[in-house]
Write a protein that holds these residues in place. Structure first.
Motif, PDB file in Angstrom:
ATOM      1  N   ARG A 137       0.850  -1.201   0.000  1.00 14.17           N
ATOM      2  CA  ARG A 137       0.000   0.000   0.000  1.00 14.17           C
ATOM      3  C   ARG A 137       0.882   1.246   0.000  1.00 14.17           C
ATOM      4  NH1 ARG A 137      -5.057   0.438  -0.304  1.00 14.17           N
ATOM      5  NH2 ARG A 137      -5.400  -1.608   0.613  1.00 14.17           N
ATOM      6  N   PHE A 161     -10.924  -2.841 -13.758  1.00 20.19           N
ATOM      7  CA  PHE A 161     -10.683  -2.075 -12.543  1.00 20.19           C
ATOM      8  C   PHE A 161     -11.975  -1.760 -11.812  1.00 20.19           C
ATOM      9  CE2 PHE A 161      -9.902   1.836 -10.238  1.00 20.19           C
ATOM     10  CZ  PHE A 161      -8.635   1.667  -9.722  1.00 20.19           C
ATOM     11  N   GLN A 171      -9.241  -7.868  -6.750  1.00 18.52           N
ATOM     12  CA  GLN A 171      -9.472  -6.415  -6.731  1.00 18.52           C
ATOM     13  C   GLN A 171      -8.333  -5.725  -7.472  1.00 18.52           C
ATOM     14  OE1 GLN A 171     -11.546  -4.005  -5.815  1.00 18.52           O
ATOM     15  NE2 GLN A 171     -10.572  -2.484  -4.490  1.00 18.52           N
ATOM     16  N   HIS A 172      -8.675  -4.963  -8.490  1.00 18.06           N
ATOM     17  CA  HIS A 172      -7.699  -4.234  -9.310  1.00 18.06           C
ATOM     18  C   HIS A 172      -6.779  -5.149 -10.105  1.00 18.06           C
ATOM     19  CE1 HIS A 172      -8.124  -0.421  -6.634  1.00 18.06           C
ATOM     20  NE2 HIS A 172      -9.237  -0.801  -7.224  1.00 18.06           N
ATOM     21  N   ARG A 218      -0.630  -6.432 -10.120  1.00 18.12           N
ATOM     22  CA  ARG A 218       0.048  -5.739  -9.020  1.00 18.12           C
ATOM     23  C   ARG A 218       0.451  -6.696  -7.901  1.00 18.12           C
ATOM     24  NH1 ARG A 218      -4.313  -2.475  -5.272  1.00 18.12           N
ATOM     25  NH2 ARG A 218      -5.661  -4.221  -4.800  1.00 18.12           N
ATOM     26  N   CYS A 262      -1.918   3.360 -10.226  1.00 17.68           N
ATOM     27  CA  CYS A 262      -2.475   3.850  -8.965  1.00 17.68           C
ATOM     28  C   CYS A 262      -1.365   4.581  -8.196  1.00 17.68           C
ATOM     29  CB  CYS A 262      -2.938   2.611  -8.210  1.00 17.68           C
ATOM     30  SG  CYS A 262      -4.292   2.886  -7.145  1.00 17.68           S
ATOM     31  N   TYR A 284       0.045   6.619  -5.252  1.00 11.89           N
ATOM     32  CA  TYR A 284      -0.114   7.100  -3.881  1.00 11.89           C
ATOM     33  C   TYR A 284       0.792   8.315  -3.714  1.00 11.89           C
ATOM     34  CZ  TYR A 284      -2.767   3.054  -2.299  1.00 11.89           C
ATOM     35  OH  TYR A 284      -3.752   2.111  -2.112  1.00 11.89           O
ATOM     36  N   ASN A 328     -17.867   6.426  -7.294  1.00 11.16           N
ATOM     37  CA  ASN A 328     -17.903   5.033  -6.820  1.00 11.16           C
ATOM     38  C   ASN A 328     -18.608   4.899  -5.473  1.00 11.16           C
ATOM     39  OD1 ASN A 328     -16.615   3.935  -9.032  1.00 11.16           O
ATOM     40  ND2 ASN A 328     -14.563   4.165  -8.151  1.00 11.16           N
ATOM     41  N   ASP A 342     -14.023   8.849  -3.941  1.00 11.09           N
ATOM     42  CA  ASP A 342     -13.622   7.743  -4.819  1.00 11.09           C
ATOM     43  C   ASP A 342     -14.318   7.975  -6.172  1.00 11.09           C
ATOM     44  OD1 ASP A 342     -12.856   5.415  -6.012  1.00 11.09           O
ATOM     45  OD2 ASP A 342     -13.689   4.076  -4.485  1.00 11.09           O
ATOM     46  N   VAL A 395      -8.505   8.755 -11.694  1.00  7.52           N
ATOM     47  CA  VAL A 395      -9.221   8.347 -10.481  1.00  7.52           C
ATOM     48  C   VAL A 395      -8.679   9.157  -9.309  1.00  7.52           C
ATOM     49  CG1 VAL A 395      -9.698   6.414  -8.906  1.00  7.52           C
ATOM     50  CG2 VAL A 395      -9.438   5.988 -11.364  1.00  7.52           C
ATOM     51  N   TRP A 419      -8.849   9.245  -5.128  1.00 10.81           N
ATOM     52  CA  TRP A 419      -9.293   8.433  -3.986  1.00 10.81           C
ATOM     53  C   TRP A 419      -8.665   8.905  -2.694  1.00 10.81           C
ATOM     54  CZ3 TRP A 419      -6.578   4.246  -1.191  1.00 10.81           C
ATOM     55  CH2 TRP A 419      -7.405   3.549  -0.311  1.00 10.81           C
ATOM     56  N   ASN A 447      -4.902   8.758  -9.948  1.00 10.17           N
ATOM     57  CA  ASN A 447      -4.467   7.677 -10.827  1.00 10.17           C
ATOM     58  C   ASN A 447      -4.694   7.980 -12.302  1.00 10.17           C
ATOM     59  OD1 ASN A 447      -4.286   6.455  -8.322  1.00 10.17           O
ATOM     60  ND2 ASN A 447      -6.193   5.300  -8.562  1.00 10.17           N
TER      61      ASN A 447
END
Ligand SMILES: O=P(O)(O)OC[C@H]1O[C@H](O)[C@H](O)[C@@H](O)[C@@H]1O
Length: 258
Positions: free
Chosen positions: A14, A24, A32-33, A37, A110, A112, A134, A155, A187, A189, A214
């Motif tokens: 993360r 996605f 998930q996703h 990854r 994605c 961060y 979302n 989101d 995206v 989030w 993202n």
């Protein structure tokens, strides 16, 4: 990176940037996703047709569908070039269809991003765009604000965003500039407090100092015929300045106005 990041294999860390090759956010997705990854990648010794690397601060990686479990519904080679220069990180993802039938996929990088205080962050470049929320069953809205700010969980998938987005951190006097090609959506989030507590590998207060912006191709999946290759491009850089200081007009960052 999250204060509770889990660095075990077969699980995305993360933080940083994860490459999500999947439907996605689609519940029918196997993981998930997507799976990419969560897998170990190999060094790519033949990154053709990109020119061979000529500097020490770049690496080519590859993930082949044969290295992924058999649940993968298609056959592909997923390549990623990562280049690091002063104040600039460039990612070039490529997916080649190695099967004899066409397939489509959605794709997201994605990102961060570390910020000083989420309440002091402002995103420029998404105003007036349509987005899917979302948190409201993917309902479609149009962004009305001059710039995006945060005061709760968010989101959203912004559709057909410009090639440049500025993430302005007032307190740090730093602006992230995200430039992208081949990934028309963006995206945004942040889980905010309640959801952060429910995510095991995210510290309870980490939401205050992070956000994801993202690069994505979600609304219109990428369609590849046999032997075809898709290529994307993402450049993440920082500008040492701030909207507050008056030294930098974010419009100049976004549109290059003089
Ligand atoms: O917990 P993860 O699978 O890493 O997902 C974290 C988040 O990533 C995205 O940006 C999505 O839009 C969110 O819906 C999701 O919750």
């Amino acid at each position: 990176m999250s204060s509770k990041a889990n660095k075990k294999q077969h699980k995305a860390i993360r933080g940083g940037i994860s490459a999500c090759l999947a439907r996605f956010g689609d519940l029918s997705s196997l993981e998930q996703h997507g799976f990419a990854r969560n897998r170990m990648w190999s060094l790519d010794r033949d990154p053709s047709p990109l020119p061979p690397l000529d500097n020490q601060s770049s690496v080519d990686l590859i993930l082949k569908s044969t290295e992924v479990d058999l649940k993968t519904p298609c056959s592909f080679e997923f390549r990623l070039r990562i280049s690091l220069n002063a104040g600039k990180l460039i990612l070039i993802p490529r997916v080649r269809n190695t099967a004899n039938k066409a397939f489509s996929f959605s794709f997201t990088l994605c990102n961060y991003l570390s910020v000083s205080d989420i309440s002091e962050v402002r995103i420029e470049g998404l105003e007036t765009l349509d987005y899917f929320d979302n948190l409201l069953n993917r309902s479609r809205f149009t962004e009305q604000a001059d710039a995006l700010t945060f005061d709760g969980e968010m989101d959203r998938v912004y559709l057909h965003s410009p090639t440049k987005i500025a993430i302005i951190d007032h307190e740090k006097k730093r602006t992230f500039v995200l430039q992208k090609k081949g990934m028309p959506d963006a995206v945004v989030w942040n889980p905010w407090g309640k959801k952060a507590k429910a995510i095991p590998d995210l510290g309870d207060d980490d939401y205050k100092i992070m956000m994801c912006v993202n690069s994505a191709a979600i609304d219109t999946p990428i369609l590849l015929k046999p032997s075809e290759e898709w290529m994307g491009y993402q450049e993440l850089s920082t500008v040492s300045s701030s909207y507050c200081s008056g030294q930098l007009d974010p419009r100049k960052v976004l549109y290059g106005f003089h």
